[in-house]
Design a protein around this motif. Structure first.
Motif, PDB file in Angstrom:
ATOM      1  N   UNK A 180       1.336  -4.277  -3.048  1.00 42.51           N
ATOM      2  CA  UNK A 180       1.737  -3.535  -1.857  1.00 42.51           C
ATOM      3  C   UNK A 180       0.796  -3.866  -0.718  1.00 42.51           C
ATOM      4  N   UNK A 181       1.354  -4.045   0.472  1.00 46.91           N
ATOM      5  CA  UNK A 181       0.554  -4.339   1.658  1.00 46.91           C
ATOM      6  C   UNK A 181       0.568  -3.126   2.585  1.00 46.91           C
ATOM      7  N   UNK A 182      -0.616  -2.715   3.025  1.00 43.47           N
ATOM      8  CA  UNK A 182      -0.748  -1.621   3.981  1.00 43.47           C
ATOM      9  C   UNK A 182      -1.263  -2.228   5.270  1.00 43.47           C
ATOM     10  N   UNK A 183      -0.381  -2.394   6.252  1.00 43.72           N
ATOM     11  CA  UNK A 183      -0.708  -3.108   7.486  1.00 43.72           C
ATOM     12  C   UNK A 183      -1.008  -2.104   8.593  1.00 43.72           C
ATOM     13  N   UNK A 184      -2.304  -1.966   8.919  1.00 50.65           N
ATOM     14  CA  UNK A 184      -2.702  -1.123  10.037  1.00 50.65           C
ATOM     15  C   UNK A 184      -2.499  -1.912  11.332  1.00 50.65           C
ATOM     16  N   UNK A 185      -2.334  -1.163  12.429  1.00 53.39           N
ATOM     17  CA  UNK A 185      -2.060  -1.843  13.696  1.00 53.39           C
ATOM     18  C   UNK A 185      -2.735  -1.104  14.843  1.00 53.39           C
TER      19      UNK A 185
END
Length: 258
Positions: A180-185
């Protein structure tokens, strides 16, 4: 932060023995962090120089005489029993120092092969500091291949590794059936990307006092909740809430009383 949330983490590092390193070690131990798996290599601490403007923060290490970047070798992990852990680490270990990169990857490969440990890896790419030569890229690719929960901040971290220009596309490129990828922005939404779905977790509307420590708070809160919920979306919402509280309240790494 994990201590403040009620967890009792181990911290494995190359301990420094100058005044700053000794102070940091004592602070960690006072909070309940166990340093018994760390190795004292007797070196002096580095100095981190932060260059700030309204849009970003660049951090450069300066090595005074007698100091070096934290290093690892096979002995660094010799004290750690092969059991199930949630291992949290970041790309700050991937500093182009071959022995360290090899030792970290070798240990994690053995751990993943013999246990059901979960690896949470924060890209922390810092190209402006370390570059991205072939050796470092290969180390990242090997680390990501073992990672269960992959996080990072913005296209500037995901893009160079995924060779994509859009954050969501890059996150999709790096996820897999078991990763799973958790992409903060930055101040925008966080995206939880799996092989089957993309979930957007919007930011909370708060008055920001300081963003210093926001990423570390997010990581700690995510890990804390994931240990209980085993749900990356639930953990992401908890992490966004906790980080939002921290950046909008005075004091060092404030967290909600509830």
């Amino acid at each position: 932060m994990l201590n403040k949330l009620g967890d009792h983490p181990y911290f494995v590092t190359d301990l420094c023995t100058d005044s700053i390193g000794s102070w940091l070690s004592q602070e960690l131990m006072n909070g309940g962090t166990d340093l018994s798996w760390s190795i004292d290599q007797g070196n002096h601490d580095i100095v981190c120089i932060a260059m700030l403007n309204h849009s970003n923060r660049l951090v450069f290490p300066w090595l005074p005489p007698g100091s070096h970047l934290p290093r690892s070798n096979d002995e660094s992990f010799s004290k750690i029993p092969m059991q199930d852990y949630l291992v949290v680490t970041s790309g700050m270990l991937m500093t182009n120092e071959p022995e360290t990169m090899h030792a970290v990857l070798s240990f994690l490969k053995r751990l993943k092969k013999k246990t059901n440990s979960i690896l949470y890896f924060d890209l922390n790419l810092r190209i402006e500091t370390y570059g991205l030569n072939d050796e470092r890229r290969a180390a990242y690719e090997e680390m990501i291949s073992m990672t269960d929960l992959l996080t990072g901040s913005g296209i500037e971290e995901f893009g160079p590794l995924a060779e994509e220009k859009e954050l969501i596309t890059a996150a999709e490129r790096l996820c897999s059936s078991r990763r799973t990828v958790i992409a903060r922005n930055g101040p925008g939404s966080v995206y939880v990307v799996t092989a089957d779905s993309i979930t957007e977790v919007p930011p909370e509307n708060v008055h920001v006092l300081s963003t210093l420590g926001a990423g570390d708070t997010f990581n700690a809160a995510f890990v804390h909740d994931y240990l209980q919920s085993n749900d990356p979306v639930h953990a992401c919402r908890y992490a966004v809430h906790t980080a939002s509280y921290m950046i909008s309240h005075p004091g060092r790494l404030s967290i909600p009383e509830e």
